[in-house]
Structure formats: C-alpha cells, structure tokens
Design a protein around this motif. Structure first.
Motif, PDB file in Angstrom:
ATOM      1  N   ARG A   1     -33.916 -44.098 -25.170  1.00 14.87           N
ATOM      2  CA  ARG A   1     -32.991 -42.960 -25.040  1.00 14.87           C
ATOM      3  C   ARG A   1     -31.841 -43.283 -24.099  1.00 14.87           C
ATOM      4  NH1 ARG A   1     -34.758 -36.808 -23.623  1.00 14.87           N
ATOM      5  NH2 ARG A   1     -35.528 -37.725 -21.682  1.00 14.87           N
ATOM      6  N   SER A   2     -32.140 -43.901 -22.971  1.00 12.88           N
ATOM      7  CA  SER A   2     -31.072 -44.255 -22.030  1.00 12.88           C
ATOM      8  C   SER A   2     -30.051 -45.179 -22.688  1.00 12.88           C
ATOM      9  CB  SER A   2     -31.673 -44.945 -20.797  1.00 12.88           C
ATOM     10  OG  SER A   2     -32.542 -44.075 -20.104  1.00 12.88           O
ATOM     11  N   MET A   3     -30.537 -46.135 -23.457  1.00 12.24           N
ATOM     12  CA  MET A   3     -29.657 -47.097 -24.093  1.00 12.24           C
ATOM     13  C   MET A   3     -28.767 -46.446 -25.149  1.00 12.24           C
ATOM     14  SD  MET A   3     -32.312 -50.286 -24.564  1.00 12.24           S
ATOM     15  CE  MET A   3     -31.109 -51.445 -25.179  1.00 12.24           C
ATOM     16  N   ILE A   4     -29.367 -45.626 -26.007  1.00 10.76           N
ATOM     17  CA  ILE A   4     -28.592 -45.075 -27.125  1.00 10.76           C
ATOM     18  C   ILE A   4     -27.604 -44.028 -26.634  1.00 10.76           C
ATOM     19  CG2 ILE A   4     -30.113 -43.158 -27.805  1.00 10.76           C
ATOM     20  CD1 ILE A   4     -28.379 -45.655 -30.168  1.00 10.76           C
ATOM     21  N   LEU A   5     -27.978 -43.236 -25.635  1.00  9.37           N
ATOM     22  CA  LEU A   5     -27.044 -42.228 -25.122  1.00  9.37           C
ATOM     23  C   LEU A   5     -25.866 -42.888 -24.399  1.00  9.37           C
ATOM     24  CD1 LEU A   5     -29.434 -39.409 -23.830  1.00  9.37           C
ATOM     25  CD2 LEU A   5     -28.146 -39.526 -25.970  1.00  9.37           C
TER      26      LEU A   5
ATOM     27  N   GLY B   1     -29.653 -50.929 -33.167  1.00 10.44           N
ATOM     28  CA  GLY B   1     -30.840 -51.733 -33.426  1.00 10.44           C
ATOM     29  C   GLY B   1     -31.704 -51.976 -32.213  1.00 10.44           C
ATOM     30  N   LEU B   2     -31.098 -52.340 -31.083  1.00 10.91           N
ATOM     31  CA  LEU B   2     -31.882 -52.670 -29.898  1.00 10.91           C
ATOM     32  C   LEU B   2     -32.618 -51.446 -29.367  1.00 10.91           C
ATOM     33  CD1 LEU B   2     -32.753 -54.785 -27.878  1.00 10.91           C
ATOM     34  CD2 LEU B   2     -30.659 -54.346 -26.574  1.00 10.91           C
ATOM     35  N   ALA B   3     -31.967 -50.290 -29.370  1.00  9.63           N
ATOM     36  CA  ALA B   3     -32.642 -49.062 -28.909  1.00  9.63           C
ATOM     37  C   ALA B   3     -33.822 -48.724 -29.816  1.00  9.63           C
ATOM     38  CB  ALA B   3     -31.649 -47.909 -28.862  1.00  9.63           C
ATOM     39  N   LEU B   4     -33.659 -48.881 -31.116  1.00 10.58           N
ATOM     40  CA  LEU B   4     -34.755 -48.599 -32.045  1.00 10.58           C
ATOM     41  C   LEU B   4     -35.889 -49.608 -31.894  1.00 10.58           C
ATOM     42  CD1 LEU B   4     -32.666 -47.599 -35.182  1.00 10.58           C
ATOM     43  CD2 LEU B   4     -33.982 -46.080 -33.690  1.00 10.58           C
ATOM     44  N   LEU B   5     -35.556 -50.837 -31.522  1.00 13.99           N
ATOM     45  CA  LEU B   5     -36.597 -51.825 -31.239  1.00 13.99           C
ATOM     46  C   LEU B   5     -37.406 -51.398 -30.023  1.00 13.99           C
ATOM     47  CD1 LEU B   5     -37.689 -54.683 -32.039  1.00 13.99           C
ATOM     48  CD2 LEU B   5     -36.145 -55.599 -30.303  1.00 13.99           C
ATOM     49  N   ARG B   6     -36.723 -50.905 -29.005  1.00 15.54           N
ATOM     50  CA  ARG B   6     -37.423 -50.409 -27.809  1.00 15.54           C
ATOM     51  C   ARG B   6     -38.322 -49.207 -28.164  1.00 15.54           C
ATOM     52  NH1 ARG B   6     -36.529 -54.617 -25.955  1.00 15.54           N
ATOM     53  NH2 ARG B   6     -34.899 -55.211 -24.499  1.00 15.54           N
ATOM     54  N   LEU B   7     -37.812 -48.354 -29.017  1.00 18.26           N
ATOM     55  CA  LEU B   7     -38.605 -47.186 -29.432  1.00 18.26           C
ATOM     56  C   LEU B   7     -39.883 -47.639 -30.135  1.00 18.26           C
ATOM     57  CD1 LEU B   7     -38.731 -44.076 -29.706  1.00 18.26           C
ATOM     58  CD2 LEU B   7     -37.584 -44.351 -31.904  1.00 18.26           C
TER      59      LEU B   7
ATOM     60  N   GLY C   1     -40.918 -56.119 -38.588  1.00 21.28           N
ATOM     61  CA  GLY C   1     -41.951 -56.012 -37.563  1.00 21.28           C
ATOM     62  C   GLY C   1     -42.062 -57.216 -36.658  1.00 21.28           C
ATOM     63  N   ASP C   2     -41.114 -58.140 -36.708  1.00 25.05           N
ATOM     64  CA  ASP C   2     -41.124 -59.322 -35.853  1.00 25.05           C
ATOM     65  C   ASP C   2     -40.294 -59.021 -34.606  1.00 25.05           C
ATOM     66  OD1 ASP C   2     -41.111 -61.805 -34.696  1.00 25.05           O
ATOM     67  OD2 ASP C   2     -40.637 -62.901 -36.534  1.00 25.05           O
ATOM     68  N   ALA C   3     -40.920 -58.324 -33.664  1.00 21.99           N
ATOM     69  CA  ALA C   3     -40.190 -57.787 -32.511  1.00 21.99           C
ATOM     70  C   ALA C   3     -39.602 -58.890 -31.631  1.00 21.99           C
ATOM     71  CB  ALA C   3     -41.106 -56.889 -31.688  1.00 21.99           C
ATOM     72  N   ALA C   4     -40.364 -59.942 -31.372  1.00 25.46           N
ATOM     73  CA  ALA C   4     -39.883 -60.992 -30.466  1.00 25.46           C
ATOM     74  C   ALA C   4     -38.657 -61.697 -31.046  1.00 25.46           C
ATOM     75  CB  ALA C   4     -40.999 -61.991 -30.197  1.00 25.46           C
ATOM     76  N   ALA C   5     -38.714 -62.011 -32.336  1.00 20.03           N
ATOM     77  CA  ALA C   5     -37.576 -62.691 -32.959  1.00 20.03           C
ATOM     78  C   ALA C   5     -36.364 -61.764 -33.040  1.00 20.03           C
ATOM     79  CB  ALA C   5     -37.957 -63.187 -34.355  1.00 20.03           C
TER      80      ALA C   5
ATOM     81  N   ALA D   1     -27.638 -40.822 -35.865  1.00 18.27           N
ATOM     82  CA  ALA D   1     -28.962 -40.720 -36.490  1.00 18.27           C
ATOM     83  C   ALA D   1     -30.032 -41.305 -35.584  1.00 18.27           C
ATOM     84  CB  ALA D   1     -28.964 -41.420 -37.850  1.00 18.27           C
ATOM     85  N   ALA D   2     -29.703 -42.415 -34.918  1.00 18.40           N
ATOM     86  CA  ALA D   2     -30.651 -43.013 -33.979  1.00 18.40           C
ATOM     87  C   ALA D   2     -30.863 -42.100 -32.771  1.00 18.40           C
ATOM     88  CB  ALA D   2     -30.161 -44.383 -33.530  1.00 18.40           C
ATOM     89  N   VAL D   3     -29.805 -41.415 -32.332  1.00 22.06           N
ATOM     90  CA  VAL D   3     -29.952 -40.452 -31.236  1.00 22.06           C
ATOM     91  C   VAL D   3     -30.965 -39.379 -31.625  1.00 22.06           C
ATOM     92  CG1 VAL D   3     -28.787 -38.680 -29.866  1.00 22.06           C
ATOM     93  CG2 VAL D   3     -27.631 -40.857 -30.331  1.00 22.06           C
ATOM     94  N   VAL D   4     -30.845 -38.855 -32.846  1.00 24.67           N
ATOM     95  CA  VAL D   4     -31.785 -37.833 -33.326  1.00 24.67           C
ATOM     96  C   VAL D   4     -33.209 -38.378 -33.308  1.00 24.67           C
ATOM     97  CG1 VAL D   4     -32.504 -36.492 -35.346  1.00 24.67           C
ATOM     98  CG2 VAL D   4     -30.078 -36.625 -34.738  1.00 24.67           C
ATOM     99  N   GLU D   5     -33.414 -39.545 -33.878  1.00 29.05           N
ATOM    100  CA  GLU D   5     -34.756 -40.123 -33.975  1.00 29.05           C
ATOM    101  C   GLU D   5     -35.383 -40.338 -32.603  1.00 29.05           C
ATOM    102  OE1 GLU D   5     -36.934 -44.092 -35.907  1.00 29.05           O
ATOM    103  OE2 GLU D   5     -34.857 -43.613 -36.419  1.00 29.05           O
ATOM    104  N   ILE D   6     -34.589 -40.854 -31.681  1.00 30.78           N
ATOM    105  CA  ILE D   6     -35.125 -41.164 -30.352  1.00 30.78           C
ATOM    106  C   ILE D   6     -35.382 -39.888 -29.547  1.00 30.78           C
ATOM    107  CG2 ILE D   6     -34.567 -42.286 -28.157  1.00 30.78           C
ATOM    108  CD1 ILE D   6     -33.092 -44.438 -29.884  1.00 30.78           C
TER     109      ILE D   6
END
Length: 544
Positions: free
Chosen positions: A330-334, A315-321, A293-297, A350-355
């Motif tokens: 979504r733009s990033m992961i696709l 990881g970065l796309a899921l952080l944005r989510l 949960g340390d988004a900035a770091a 799997a990240a595509v599905v989640e997003i």
C-alpha cells in the motif's frame, strides 16, 4: 563506367535504409576527406541507428561545424537541435541544454534572416510535459508545429505533433490526442519523416496507446512498427522498444511464453543500442514471472527495471501483496500514484483498489474505484471500462453487496472476453465465485471457481492458483485427504463408474479440467488408479 566510390556506396545504402553499409561507405569516404556536411549528418544518423551512439554524436558534431563552415546556419541549427534532443532523450540534461543554447545563440546572431526556429521550443515543451504542466506543454508544442509547417520541416512537424498529442492525453483529452498522433503516424508511414524522428513517433504513439488503454490502436501501430523495423534489419535503435511493446501485447492476450521471449529479445536489443526500451523490457519480463509465481526472479527483473530510473509499478507493489506484505504494498502504490500525472494514474488505480481491499480499507478502495469510474466515463476505451467494472465488482463485494458485485463481475468478464484478455477474465470469474458463495449458491460458486482455475492452469498463472487455493481452502470444512468440494464431486462420480467424458458432461466442465481434478485427487491421496480412488471413496463415505 567507373566503379562506385565509397561515398557513392554509402549514399546509396543510406537511401535504401541499409544502415550498416551506409556507415561503412560514408565512414570510408570521411577518412578520405570526401564528405560534405550533409554526408556527415547522414553518417551520424546511420551510426545512431545501428547502436553506435557516441560515434553518431561525434559525426553530428562535425556536421554542425561543417555547416557553420559553409555558412549554412539552418543546417548548423538543425544539427545542434538534434544533438540537444538526443541528449535530452538519454537523460543528459546538461549536455542537452548546452546544445540547445548554442542553437539559440546562432538564431539570435543571424536574425532577421533566420527567425525563431521551432526546434528550440522542443526543450521548453518537454520540460513542461515532464513537470506535469500539460497546458503549457500543449501551447509550446502547438507553436513549434506552426513554425515547422511554415518552414516545411516534416521532422519537426512530427516531433511537435507527438508532443502536442501527448500533452492532450495528459490533460484528459484522449480522443483529440490520439487523433493528432494518428495524423503524425500517417506522415511517418508514408516515408515523409526521416528515420530517427520516425522511430521516436512510433514509440511515443505506442506509449500513448498504453496510457489510453487503446488495445486496438496498440495492435495496429505495433504491427506497423514491426514492419518498419523489418525493412531495416540491421537497425538497433527503436527495436528494443518494439520488442518490449510486443511483449506487453503477448502478455495481455495470454501468450506468456511468447511474452517472455519478446521481453528477453527486447533486453538484448536495448543493451546493444536502444536504452529507451530497457525499462519496459525488464518490467514486462518481471510481469510474466510474477504472474507465473516466480517471485524471486520477478523481483530481480523489477530491480533491473528500476535501475533505469523509472518505478516498476504497479507490478512491484502487487508482488509485495502476493508475498503477504500488504502494508508495504500500500505504501508503495499510494506513493507512486501521487507522483504521476492523470494519465499514468489511471494505470495504477486498479492496483490501488486491490491493495486497499487486501488491507481491509473498503472506504479507501471505494474512493479509488470511484475515481477510476469518473476517469472512464469520458473515454471510449473498452479496456479501461473493463478495468473499472472489475474494480467496482471487487469493492461491491467488500461492501457486502454480493448481488451487485456478481452483476458487475460478469459485465467485466464479458468485456475481457471481447478483448481476448484471458487472465483478467479469469480474475472476474473468481470475483463471481466469491459473490455466489456469499449469496449461498455453492454450486454456482464451484462452477465459477473451476472455470477460473482452469483458465489459470492453461496460462500457467501459478501466483493466482496459489492465492485461490489458499483463500478457498481456508473457508472450507476439512475433507478427507484435503480434497476440495469439486474434487469430492469428481471422486464420487469416478466411484459410480463414470468416464471422464461423462463426468465432464454432468458437471459442465471440459475433459481437460476433469483430468486436472483427477490428477490432483491422485496426488493428494497418494493413489495411482481409478480402482484405488473408488475404494477410498467407499471407505470414507464419499460414494453414492
């Protein structure tokens, strides 16, 4: 008996894998003018292994020239080819191309005594591999391996075998590719391959295990790589990659503090002389921080990973989510999924599905889940099947089929338990909780939710806890003090005089979970004792 000379000491140290001592001895002998072309080649290898890349390049260049002076064309070609390989692995394609061209010219000038050298096929195979042309890469690496075996060149056999195995995996022939890599690893562990190609094969093997979701193989060869590195304590090359792989395994199995420490060690070692480990070192660091949960770091770590030239996805796309930027996620992961080959795409689906589900685009999520399921059918990898079943459960829930979603989530949960992956197992329990709630089974939903939150708390998964609190608080009617349904149950039993152990038995919870609920109750209500909590329960009609 005469005292050993610097040359003797350097040669002995090299044979014994004491690389720093080998550099010291051979370097001193070089300044005395007492070294052969072979000594220079060994000095170059030792220098590269202790992180002195430019020194290694300089000595390998001189070894090439010394072999030419000795009319040893094979030695000169070998040095030129390895210089090309080193520069290609570092991303310096211009210098790599120059050395490969020189090696090719030497071969052509001395035909037929020196027929096509297998090393000269490596850049063509790598270029095809990087361009996503697995079929051509496989043909080229197979030919390089044939030439290597004919020349009895164990180093080239290993490198060509690694390339062929990677090409097979890229083409979806997972078992064949991994079996070939296992064969190369046998030669490496038997000491038949020299140090630098050994390290390349070790690290390539672990990368392939990741792409194939083969956790058991990854464990086995990571232990082997650890042992190999421990036998060479002053070695820097490959140790960054080794610690980054250890960080990934620690993260997978819920040892997040150990994962963070391993990632930090990987960063230090990579910066000292193993740049190929730098991306994964920072990426795994970012993953631990994101899940905590340390988004900035996490953002800063992903930025350092991206600075190596590779995308820190998913990881970065899921952080944005998690930050509420679903459209950007979504733009990033696709975009990332479109740029990679089939093997890498499996890592992202799997990240595509989640997003897509977070965006409310259930048909797009279904398409990605079906693709993942199709890719899974031909691969005997329990981890990949767990990922596919978890994705299927999430999509079924999005489609409104809660009963099927519950079944799929429990199948995935069981697989994750077998693999000892607690975070994903807890995420499956969250899916089960949602399915139970949709089916009107609030008691089971509360049980699944509690189990998931307890697992998240044990891991320190701050991001998942925050997301769960936000989701479930929004769907509940307000209760006194903002208590959850489970906290109300615990408070009611406290007011009835039950001990924590008795409450745990009645609600099928652990005492640790009851302690956590009670701590939350005291915090939300501003209370400090069971007596005060009991009084609150009676005042607000929460006691029996």
């Amino acid at each position: 008996m005469d005292a050993p000379t610097a040359l003797d000491q350097g040669r002995t140290a090299y044979r014994e894998h004491r690389w720093t001592a080998a550099v010291t001895g051979l370097d001193a002998a070089d300044h005395e003018g007492a070294v052969t072309a072979s000594d220079l080649e060994h000095l170059a290898t030792a220098a590269m292994l202790v992180g002195r890349f430019e020194d290694g390049v300089d000595r390998l260049t001189r070894a090439h020239e010394a072999y030419l002076g000795d009319a040893d064309v094979d030695g000169a070609v070998r040095c030129a080819a390895w210089l090309g390989m080193q520069f290609m692995l570092r991303g310096d394609r211009a210098r790599a191309g120059g050395w490969f061209a020189r090696a090719q010219r030497l071969v052509e000038q001395h035909e037929p005594a020196h027929p096509d050298h297998g090393f000269l096929l490596i850049p063509e195979g790598l270029a095809a591999f990087y361009d996503g042309d697995g079929e051509h890469a496989a043909v080229v690496f197979e030919r390089a391996g044939q030439l290597a075996r004919a020349a009895d060149d164990a180093d080239l056999v290993a490198v060509a075998g690694l390339g062929l195995g990677q090409a097979e995996i890229m083409l979806g022939r997972i078992e064949a590719g991994l079996a070939l890599l296992d064969e190369m690893m046998v030669a490496v562990t038997a000491g038949e391959v020299s140090p630098i190609p050994s390290g390349i094969v070790y690290c390539g093997m672990l990368q392939c295990c990741r792409l194939a979701f083969d956790v058991e193989r990854a464990h086995e060869w990571t232990r082997a790589l650890d042992h190999w590195c421990e036998q060479r304590p002053d070695m820097v090359s490959f140790t960054g990659q080794c610690h980054a792989q250890r960080a990934a395994l620690f993260l997978l199995h819920g040892a997040w503090s150990e994962a963070l420490a391993a990632a930090q060690e990987a960063q230090l070692r990579s910066e000292r002389g193993d740049p190929d480990g730098l991306f994964n070192a920072w990426y795994q660091h970012g993953e631990v921080l994101r899940l905590r949960g340390d988004a900035a770091a996490a953002e800063a770590s992903y930025s350092r990973a991206a600075g190596t030239g590779w995308e820190p996805q998913p990881g970065l796309a899921l952080l944005r989510l998690a930050a509420g930027e679903a459209q950007l996620a979504r733009s990033m992961i696709l975009a990332a999924a479109e740029r990679v080959d089939e093997a890498e795409r499996r890592v992202l689906l799997a990240a595509v599905v989640e997003i897509q589900l977070a965006m409310g685009d259930v048909p797009a999520a279904r398409e990605a889940a079906d693709e993942l399921a199709t890719l899974t059918r031909s691969i005997a990898a329990p981890m990949l099947r767990a990922i596919a079943e978890q994705a299927e459960a999430a999509v079924l829930l999005g489609e409104g089929d809660a009963r099927a979603a519950l079944t799929a989530s429990r199948h995935a949960w069981a697989r994750w338990l077998e693999l000892d992956v607690p975070y994903e197992a807890a995420r499956c329990r969250m899916l089960a909780a949602r399915a139970c709630r949709a089916l009107g089974d609030d008691a089971s939903a509360a049980m699944e939710l509690d189990a998931a939150l307890a697992a998240f708390a044990d891991l320190g998964a701050g991001q998942a806890i925050a997301a769960a609190d936000a989701e479930w608080s929004a769907s509940r009617a307000p209760r006194p003090g903002g208590l959850t349904a489970r906290e109300v149950e615990v408070l009611r039993l406290v007011a009835s005089g039950r001990t924590n152990r008795e409450i745990a038995g009645e609600l099928y919870l652990s005492e640790k979970t009851v302690d956590r609920h009670l701590s939350n109750i005291f915090g939300k209500l501003g209370l400090s004792s069971r007596t005060a909590a009991t009084a609150f329960a009676f005042r607000h009609g929460l006691a029996d």
